[in-house]
Design a protein around this motif. Sequence first.
Motif, short mmCIF file in Angstrom:
data_model
loop_
_atom_site.label_atom_id
_atom_site.label_comp_id
_atom_site.label_asym_id
_atom_site.label_seq_id
_atom_site.Cartn_x
_atom_site.Cartn_y
_atom_site.Cartn_z
N VAL A 87 63.32 9.10 68.93
CA VAL A 87 63.08 9.59 67.57
C VAL A 87 63.64 8.56 66.61
N ASP A 88 62.77 8.05 65.77
CA ASP A 88 63.13 6.98 64.84
C ASP A 88 63.81 5.82 65.57
N GLY A 89 63.32 5.52 66.78
CA GLY A 89 63.81 4.38 67.54
C GLY A 89 65.06 4.63 68.37
N LYS A 90 65.65 5.84 68.27
CA LYS A 90 66.87 6.15 69.02
C LYS A 90 66.55 7.09 70.18
N PRO A 91 67.20 6.89 71.34
CA PRO A 91 66.97 7.79 72.47
C PRO A 91 67.22 9.25 72.09
N PHE A 92 66.29 10.12 72.47
CA PHE A 92 66.41 11.54 72.11
C PHE A 92 66.38 12.45 73.34
N GLY A 93 65.44 12.20 74.25
CA GLY A 93 65.29 13.08 75.40
C GLY A 93 64.17 12.61 76.29
N ARG A 146 74.00 23.91 76.09
CA ARG A 146 72.96 24.28 75.12
C ARG A 146 71.98 23.13 74.93
N ALA A 147 72.49 21.93 74.79
CA ALA A 147 71.61 20.76 74.58
C ALA A 147 70.70 20.54 75.77
N ARG A 148 71.20 20.77 76.97
CA ARG A 148 70.38 20.54 78.17
C ARG A 148 69.28 21.58 78.34
N HIS A 149 69.40 22.73 77.67
CA HIS A 149 68.40 23.78 77.81
C HIS A 149 67.50 23.91 76.58
N LYS A 150 67.79 23.19 75.53
CA LYS A 150 66.99 23.24 74.31
C LYS A 150 65.77 22.35 74.47
N THR A 151 64.61 22.90 74.13
CA THR A 151 63.39 22.09 74.17
C THR A 151 62.70 22.15 72.80
N TYR A 152 61.90 21.14 72.56
CA TYR A 152 61.16 21.02 71.31
C TYR A 152 59.70 20.78 71.64
N LEU A 153 58.82 21.32 70.81
CA LEU A 153 57.38 21.13 70.99
C LEU A 153 56.90 20.08 70.00
N VAL A 154 56.28 19.04 70.53
CA VAL A 154 55.81 17.92 69.69
C VAL A 154 54.31 17.77 69.90
N PRO A 155 53.51 17.90 68.84
CA PRO A 155 52.05 17.73 68.97
C PRO A 155 51.71 16.33 69.48
N LEU A 156 51.01 16.26 70.58
CA LEU A 156 50.72 14.97 71.21
C LEU A 156 49.82 14.09 70.35
N GLN A 157 48.84 14.67 69.68
CA GLN A 157 47.89 13.87 68.92
C GLN A 157 48.32 13.62 67.48
N ALA A 158 49.53 14.00 67.12
CA ALA A 158 50.00 13.82 65.74
C ALA A 158 50.10 12.33 65.38
N PRO A 159 49.85 11.99 64.13
CA PRO A 159 49.92 10.58 63.74
C PRO A 159 51.33 10.00 63.82
N TYR A 160 52.34 10.84 63.86
CA TYR A 160 53.72 10.35 63.94
C TYR A 160 54.22 10.24 65.38
N VAL A 161 53.32 10.37 66.36
CA VAL A 161 53.66 10.23 67.79
C VAL A 161 52.87 9.05 68.35
N ARG A 162 53.58 8.10 68.96
CA ARG A 162 52.94 6.93 69.55
C ARG A 162 53.35 6.80 71.02
N LEU A 163 52.36 6.64 71.87
CA LEU A 163 52.63 6.40 73.29
C LEU A 163 52.73 4.90 73.48
N GLU A 164 53.89 4.45 73.91
CA GLU A 164 54.12 3.03 74.12
C GLU A 164 54.65 2.81 75.52
N PRO A 165 54.55 1.58 76.03
CA PRO A 165 54.98 1.33 77.41
C PRO A 165 56.42 1.75 77.70
N GLU A 166 57.34 1.58 76.77
CA GLU A 166 58.74 1.93 77.03
C GLU A 166 59.03 3.42 76.88
N GLY A 167 58.12 4.17 76.27
CA GLY A 167 58.33 5.60 76.10
C GLY A 167 57.51 6.13 74.95
N ILE A 168 57.83 7.33 74.53
CA ILE A 168 57.10 7.99 73.46
C ILE A 168 57.93 7.91 72.19
#
Length: 166
Positions: free
Chosen positions: A105-111, A134-156
């Motif tokens: 997220v914004d270039g920093k490791p998130f999950g 709590r952190a290990r059990h918390k999940t977030y839903l991120v729209p895959l096709q959103a313009p703010y999501v990029r699939l790159e070789p090193e990760g998402i």
Amino acid sequence: MEAPTRRVEIGRLGKAYGLEGALKFRGEPVVLELQRVYLEGLGYRAIREARTLNQEIVLYLAGVRSLEAAQALVGLRVYADVSELPKLEEGTYYYFELLGRPVYVDGKPFGEVVDIQEGPQDLLVVRAKGSSLRARHKTYLVPLQAPYVRLEPEGIQVEAIPGLFE
């Protein structure tokens, strides 16, 4: 020693269709390009024919020639060998390839991606990294096709927008 065959689930067999053993298929359209599939608990079956009919996929499998034989297969999971899947264009991925990928997220490791929810808008299920229970059990839903999501070789890569990770 030969490496074990890696299979991924590509769908399920739906209702029997017609009197000649066809089955409706619910899942990835990649099945239209395969020569064979692996049926849950039964092993490999060659695909005699696969076609679309009214925006649905209909499969004719080897050895399944009657309505009764098709009805016995309804609901089974369908798998494909990863090595037999068609190659995708560079920068595109099969969903199973996204599981376990790091999320930034914004270039920093998130999950990492732990699941994908398919629907009108497919969602990445992202588990945040953290040391607390709590952190290990918390999940977030991120729209895959959103313009703010990029699939790159090193990760998402995700650009943080208000409310996405709250």
